[in-house]
Write an enzyme that holds these catalytic residues in place. Structure first.
Site, PDB file in Angstrom:
ATOM      1  N   CYS A   1       0.828  -1.215   0.000  1.00 21.91           N
ATOM      2  CA  CYS A   1       0.000   0.000   0.000  1.00 21.91           C
ATOM      3  C   CYS A   1       0.864   1.268   0.000  1.00 21.91           C
ATOM      4  CB  CYS A   1      -0.962  -0.030   1.169  1.00 21.91           C
ATOM      5  SG  CYS A   1      -0.218  -0.533   2.745  1.00 21.91           S
TER       6      CYS A   1
HETATM    7  N1  NAP Z   1      -4.363  -4.601   4.948  1.00 25.73           N
HETATM    8  C1  NAP Z   1      -3.827  -3.858   3.982  1.00 25.73           C
HETATM    9  O1  NAP Z   1      -4.084  -2.651   3.853  1.00 25.73           O
HETATM   10  C2  NAP Z   1      -2.888  -4.506   2.998  1.00 25.73           C
HETATM   11  C3  NAP Z   1      -2.492  -3.741   1.893  1.00 25.73           C
HETATM   12  C4  NAP Z   1      -1.612  -4.321   0.960  1.00 25.73           C
HETATM   13  C5  NAP Z   1      -1.169  -5.613   1.167  1.00 25.73           C
HETATM   14  N2  NAP Z   1      -1.548  -6.317   2.265  1.00 25.73           N
HETATM   15  C6  NAP Z   1      -1.025  -7.669   2.409  1.00 25.73           C
HETATM   16  O2  NAP Z   1      -2.063  -8.579   2.057  1.00 25.73           O
HETATM   17  C7  NAP Z   1      -1.958  -9.763   2.852  1.00 25.73           C
HETATM   18  C8  NAP Z   1      -3.280  -9.994   3.581  1.00 25.73           C
HETATM   19  O3  NAP Z   1      -3.515  -8.856   4.394  1.00 25.73           O
HETATM   20  P1  NAP Z   1      -4.828  -8.689   5.298  1.00 25.73           P
HETATM   21  O4  NAP Z   1      -4.724  -7.347   5.922  1.00 25.73           O
HETATM   22  O5  NAP Z   1      -6.046  -9.032   4.496  1.00 25.73           O
HETATM   23  O6  NAP Z   1      -4.509  -9.849   6.380  1.00 25.73           O
HETATM   24  P2  NAP Z   1      -5.385 -10.441   7.500  1.00 25.73           P
HETATM   25  O7  NAP Z   1      -6.570  -9.525   7.736  1.00 25.73           O
HETATM   26  O8  NAP Z   1      -4.448 -10.684   8.616  1.00 25.73           O
HETATM   27  O9  NAP Z   1      -5.892 -11.852   6.860  1.00 25.73           O
HETATM   28  C9  NAP Z   1      -5.060 -12.922   6.617  1.00 25.73           C
HETATM   29  C10 NAP Z   1      -5.851 -14.077   5.932  1.00 25.73           C
HETATM   30  O10 NAP Z   1      -4.926 -15.122   5.628  1.00 25.73           O
HETATM   31  C11 NAP Z   1      -5.366 -16.378   6.164  1.00 25.73           C
HETATM   32  N3  NAP Z   1      -4.176 -17.114   6.625  1.00 25.73           N
HETATM   33  C12 NAP Z   1      -3.332 -16.772   7.630  1.00 25.73           C
HETATM   34  N4  NAP Z   1      -2.308 -17.660   7.720  1.00 25.73           N
HETATM   35  C13 NAP Z   1      -2.508 -18.578   6.736  1.00 25.73           C
HETATM   36  C14 NAP Z   1      -1.811 -19.742   6.321  1.00 25.73           C
HETATM   37  N5  NAP Z   1      -0.667 -20.132   6.913  1.00 25.73           N
HETATM   38  N6  NAP Z   1      -2.290 -20.448   5.272  1.00 25.73           N
HETATM   39  C15 NAP Z   1      -3.438 -20.069   4.644  1.00 25.73           C
HETATM   40  N7  NAP Z   1      -4.162 -18.959   4.990  1.00 25.73           N
HETATM   41  C16 NAP Z   1      -3.697 -18.222   6.025  1.00 25.73           C
HETATM   42  C17 NAP Z   1      -6.315 -16.004   7.299  1.00 25.73           C
HETATM   43  O11 NAP Z   1      -7.331 -16.991   7.446  1.00 25.73           O
HETATM   44  P3  NAP Z   1      -7.146 -18.320   8.304  1.00 25.73           P
HETATM   45  O12 NAP Z   1      -6.087 -18.053   9.343  1.00 25.73           O
HETATM   46  O13 NAP Z   1      -8.497 -18.601   8.862  1.00 25.73           O
HETATM   47  O14 NAP Z   1      -6.725 -19.389   7.299  1.00 25.73           O
HETATM   48  C18 NAP Z   1      -6.942 -14.697   6.787  1.00 25.73           C
HETATM   49  O15 NAP Z   1      -8.066 -14.971   5.974  1.00 25.73           O
HETATM   50  C19 NAP Z   1      -0.776  -9.543   3.816  1.00 25.73           C
HETATM   51  O16 NAP Z   1       0.390 -10.142   3.292  1.00 25.73           O
HETATM   52  C20 NAP Z   1      -0.630  -8.030   3.837  1.00 25.73           C
HETATM   53  O17 NAP Z   1       0.700  -7.619   4.115  1.00 25.73           O
HETATM   54  C21 NAP Z   1      -2.418  -5.798   3.175  1.00 25.73           C
END
Ligand code: NAP
Length: 344
Positions: free
Chosen positions: A150
């Site tokens: 982001c």
């Molecule tokens: N939030 C932002 O603004 C943003 C912006 C750009 C990029 N990102 C990136 O996008 C990614 C996701 O971000 P988020 O904010 O959506 O994260 P989040 O809210 O922490 O969600 C993580 C998701 O991944 C799943 N997960 C976690 N560990 C896992 C594993 N070992 N195997 C399979 N599934 C797994 C979780 O579900 P379960 O644990 O139930 O499987 C959950 O659905 C991250 O890498 C983050 O750095 C985020």
């Protein structure tokens, strides 16, 4: 119609992908994973999606099932795509990774910033950095796309016209950035509680944030030479949004900076250069895949100030991921991404 899956469907970027893809005319989401919510229907967990995904339920990640799809998004913490991407690519599935797993080209540098060895260094050579305004042609044929972070999206798009034109000192760039709390994900953390994050503001990662090497790599590509950047992120009491205030020092007579920015982004569907004297607001991009930019030169000095705003969950993550998917599958780049922002 293509069939896609989402690994990590319960996080903020996962549910944002679902929201955006619900309006996409060429995409059907047929698999969505969550280990903790397996068996729960998507519309039971996210009532905003009722009427859109009524039969879809979360399931455990299954590489064989995911490998039958045309594309899979990874909306997971770093390290997860490392483990699964290769198996999916071998089955002919294209991978769009929203995590940082394939953003840095150097596996050692990745290991240094993420505190663990890179899990799939053999794929680094083919991963394409998914910033369409820079790499559109490579994205079209990519099997594996690393969606930019982001902060890196807001910062790179803000500096791009100045560095491409060689107008500013690339050794003295300063990016002062603010993010809303969804940038930290949906997992429970004390710092994200209402009583901790509201009515207050703080910097973090001032002596080194994981997005720094990614931004530096991107700006170095644009500049075609070394870049020195001071990057200080801040947490602000808003839900969505990134505001980047970008400082640089002129080394050449700049001509008309407004025209430079307007020309560079003419025809770009997801970048809006505002009129002279503007101050873009994060709420003006809320829910949209737009990066809204204004350029200033205070008192005609040699300092340039660029203001760049995005929604961290859309142009900073899921919307940019869909923009990449559109390019990879030959759809109009802005398909499903043209709704205006929610105001107020
Ligand atoms: N939030 C932002 O603004 C943003 C912006 C750009 C990029 N990102 C990136 O996008 C990614 C996701 O971000 P988020 O904010 O959506 O994260 P989040 O809210 O922490 O969600 C993580 C998701 O991944 C799943 N997960 C976690 N560990 C896992 C594993 N070992 N195997 C399979 N599934 C797994 C979780 O579900 P379960 O644990 O139930 O499987 C959950 O659905 C991250 O890498 C983050 O750095 C985020």
């Amino acid at each position: 119609m293509i069939k896609v899956g989402i690994v990590g469907g319960t996080g903020y970027t996962g549910v944002e992908l679902l929201r955006l893809l619900a309006m996409h005319p060429h995409v059907e989401v047929t698999a969505i994973t969550s280990r903790s919510e397996a068996g729960v229907r998507v519309s039971d967990m996210y009532p905003n999606l009722r009427g859109h995904y009524d039969t879809l339920a979360f399931s455990e990640p299954d590489a064989k099932q995911l490998g039958r799809l045309d594309a899979v998004f990874f909306a997971t913490p770093h390290g997860v795509a490392h483990a699964l991407a290769s198996e999916l690519l071998d089955q002919g599935t294209r991978v769009i990774d929203l995590s940082a797993d394939f953003r840095l080209r150097d596996a050692d540098e990745w290991a240094q910033w993420y505190g663990q060895p890179h899990g799939a260094p053999a794929l680094l050579g083919e991963a394409v950095y998914g910033l369409p305004e820079m790499h559109r042609e490579q994205i079209k044929t990519a099997r594996l796309v690393a969606v930019p972070g982001c902060y890196p999206t807001a910062v790179q798009l803000g500096y791009l016209p100045l560095l491409e034109a060689g107008l500013v000192d690339a050794g003295r760039l300063i990016a002062d950035c603010k993010s809303g709390v969804t940038g930290a994900g949906r997992g429970a953390k004390v710092g994200s509680l209402l009583a901790e994050a509201s009515e207050s503001m703080k910097a973090y990662g001032a002596s080194g944030h994981r997005h720094l090497p990614e931004i530096r790599q991107g700006l170095t590509d644009i500049q075609a030479g070394a870049v020195s950047l001071t990057f200080v992120p801040h947490l602000t009491p808003m839900i969505r949004g990134i505001h980047a205030t970008l400082y640089s020092t002129l080394i050449e007579a700049p001509g008309d900076l407004q025209t430079l920015f307007e020309r560079r982004y003419a025809g770009e569907p997801c970048v809006d250069v505002m009129p002279p004297g503007s101050h873009p607001e994060t709420r003006s991009v809320k829910g949209t895949n737009t990066c809204r930019i204004a350029v200033h030169r205070p008192e005609n000095s040699d300092t340039v100030v660029v203001l760049s705003v995005i929604d961290n969950l859309v142009k900073g993550a899921s919307g940019q991921a869909v923009q990449n998917l559109n390019l990879m599958f030959g759809y109009d780049e802005a398909t499903g991404l043209s709704a205006p922002a929610v105001m107020p």
